[in-house]
Design a protein around this motif. Sequence first.
Motif, short mmCIF file in Angstrom:
data_model
loop_
_atom_site.label_atom_id
_atom_site.label_comp_id
_atom_site.label_asym_id
_atom_site.label_seq_id
_atom_site.Cartn_x
_atom_site.Cartn_y
_atom_site.Cartn_z
N MET A 1 0.63 -1.19 -0.05
CA MET A 1 0.07 -0.01 0.08
C MET A 1 0.92 1.10 -0.11
N GLU A 2 0.40 2.18 -0.92
CA GLU A 2 1.57 3.60 -0.88
C GLU A 2 1.15 4.23 0.31
N GLN A 3 2.27 4.68 0.94
CA GLN A 3 2.16 5.20 2.15
C GLN A 3 2.05 7.04 1.72
N GLN A 4 1.18 7.57 2.39
CA GLN A 4 0.90 8.71 2.12
C GLN A 4 1.82 9.82 2.96
N GLU A 5 2.28 10.82 2.15
CA GLU A 5 3.20 11.53 3.01
C GLU A 5 2.50 12.60 4.21
N LYS A 6 3.40 12.62 5.08
CA LYS A 6 2.63 13.53 6.37
C LYS A 6 2.65 14.86 6.04
N MET A 7 1.54 15.33 6.55
CA MET A 7 0.88 16.83 6.41
C MET A 7 1.41 17.41 7.87
N VAL A 8 1.77 18.70 7.82
CA VAL A 8 2.09 19.60 8.86
C VAL A 8 1.38 20.67 8.88
N LYS A 9 0.93 20.85 10.16
CA LYS A 9 0.17 22.45 10.22
C LYS A 9 1.01 23.53 10.38
N LEU A 10 0.91 24.52 10.01
CA LEU A 10 1.58 25.64 10.20
C LEU A 10 0.73 27.03 10.31
N ALA A 11 1.17 27.77 11.31
CA ALA A 11 0.19 29.00 11.40
C ALA A 11 0.80 30.31 10.91
N VAL A 12 -0.03 30.91 10.24
CA VAL A 12 0.74 32.09 9.33
C VAL A 12 -0.35 33.39 9.57
N ASN A 13 0.64 34.23 9.57
CA ASN A 13 -0.19 35.76 9.51
C ASN A 13 0.74 36.75 9.00
N GLY A 14 0.29 37.97 8.80
CA GLY A 14 0.96 39.26 8.42
C GLY A 14 1.88 39.68 9.40
N GLY A 15 2.45 39.28 10.44
CA GLY A 15 3.30 39.69 11.27
C GLY A 15 2.80 40.94 11.98
N ILE A 16 3.52 41.35 12.99
CA ILE A 16 2.74 42.56 13.89
C ILE A 16 2.81 44.06 13.08
N SER A 17 1.63 44.75 12.85
CA SER A 17 1.75 45.71 12.18
C SER A 17 0.45 46.55 12.68
N PHE A 18 -0.07 47.54 11.96
CA PHE A 18 -1.36 48.24 12.20
C PHE A 18 -2.48 47.30 12.06
N GLY A 19 -2.82 46.42 12.98
CA GLY A 19 -3.88 45.36 12.93
C GLY A 19 -3.43 44.17 12.02
N SER A 20 -4.36 43.25 12.32
CA SER A 20 -3.86 42.07 11.68
C SER A 20 -4.54 41.75 10.14
N ALA B 1 8.96 35.44 2.13
CA ALA B 1 9.61 36.62 1.21
C ALA B 1 8.42 37.25 0.71
N VAL B 2 7.24 37.26 1.00
CA VAL B 2 6.25 38.30 0.88
C VAL B 2 5.76 39.01 2.09
N GLY B 3 6.51 38.69 3.05
CA GLY B 3 6.25 39.36 4.42
C GLY B 3 5.23 38.59 5.36
N LEU B 4 4.97 37.27 5.17
CA LEU B 4 4.19 36.48 6.04
C LEU B 4 4.85 35.83 7.10
N SER B 5 4.56 35.74 8.29
CA SER B 5 5.18 35.23 9.34
C SER B 5 4.48 33.84 9.69
N CYS B 6 5.44 32.86 9.66
CA CYS B 6 5.10 31.42 9.89
C CYS B 6 5.45 31.18 11.36
N TYR B 7 4.58 30.07 12.02
CA TYR B 7 4.99 29.65 13.47
C TYR B 7 4.45 28.19 13.35
N PRO B 8 5.19 27.43 14.32
CA PRO B 8 4.79 25.86 14.65
C PRO B 8 3.32 25.91 15.15
N VAL B 9 2.59 24.85 14.98
CA VAL B 9 1.25 24.62 15.76
C VAL B 9 1.48 23.65 16.71
#
Length: 213
Positions: free
Chosen positions: A1-20, A66-74
């Motif tokens: 049986m083909e083993q499916q590759e693991k998916m991981v969750k990533l939390a993303v936002n636009g960083g700290i600025s004037f509002g979210s 590269a486009v100013g998004l911030s990524c964090y582990p979940v």
Amino acid sequence: MEQQEKMVKLAVNGGISFGSKLNAKQLVVIAEYMLEEDELELTTFQQLYFEVLESDLEFVQKKFEAVGLSCYPVGNFVKSLRTCNFCKGAEQEGMPVAIELNHRIAGKAVPVTLRPAYTGCPIGCGEPLVNDIGVMKMKNGYNLYVGGKAKGLDAQAGTIVMEQVQPVQLYEAVDKIIATYAEHGKKRENFFKFVNRYGVENLKSQLTDNPFE
Ligand code: SF4
């Protein structure tokens, strides 16, 4: 049986600025990595949850950053700092301090997900008193609160542990609080419970230049 590759969750936002906020370019880049049937989860903590193949994680993070998004582990990590909208201005409301604080603590491993919040004035739009660790800018200093809880019948405001401190003291104190929780918190013991068990006074005694001593 083909083993499916693991998916991981990533939390993303636009960083700290004037509002979210996210701009169109950021949304387009996020959409590039989604299939039509994929979904984005919008959390109450100013983050989008996004699933990605584990083998693509590093590449996707680089593209996002590269486009100013911030990524964090979940999971059992310190979340990115929830903030207010800095409506009175970046300098006046301490946005550089919030950015530095977030940089220092977001993503640190802890027993249970820890939610820190920051607000630029006593109006408290970032809700620092009902989050695990809260920072409120007051005039020219910063107040630090621990052990707030927004949910449940036992919801309560946090307790102040430092008052009118300057940024370096604030960073060191928050670092110490998180390190103490990481070291002494029990498995699956959330921060609110840890503060009650360990004791606010005990926690305060870990902080340097404690104004309450
Ligand atoms: S906490 Fe104060 S500075 Fe921040 S958005 Fe609310 S009113 Fe504006």
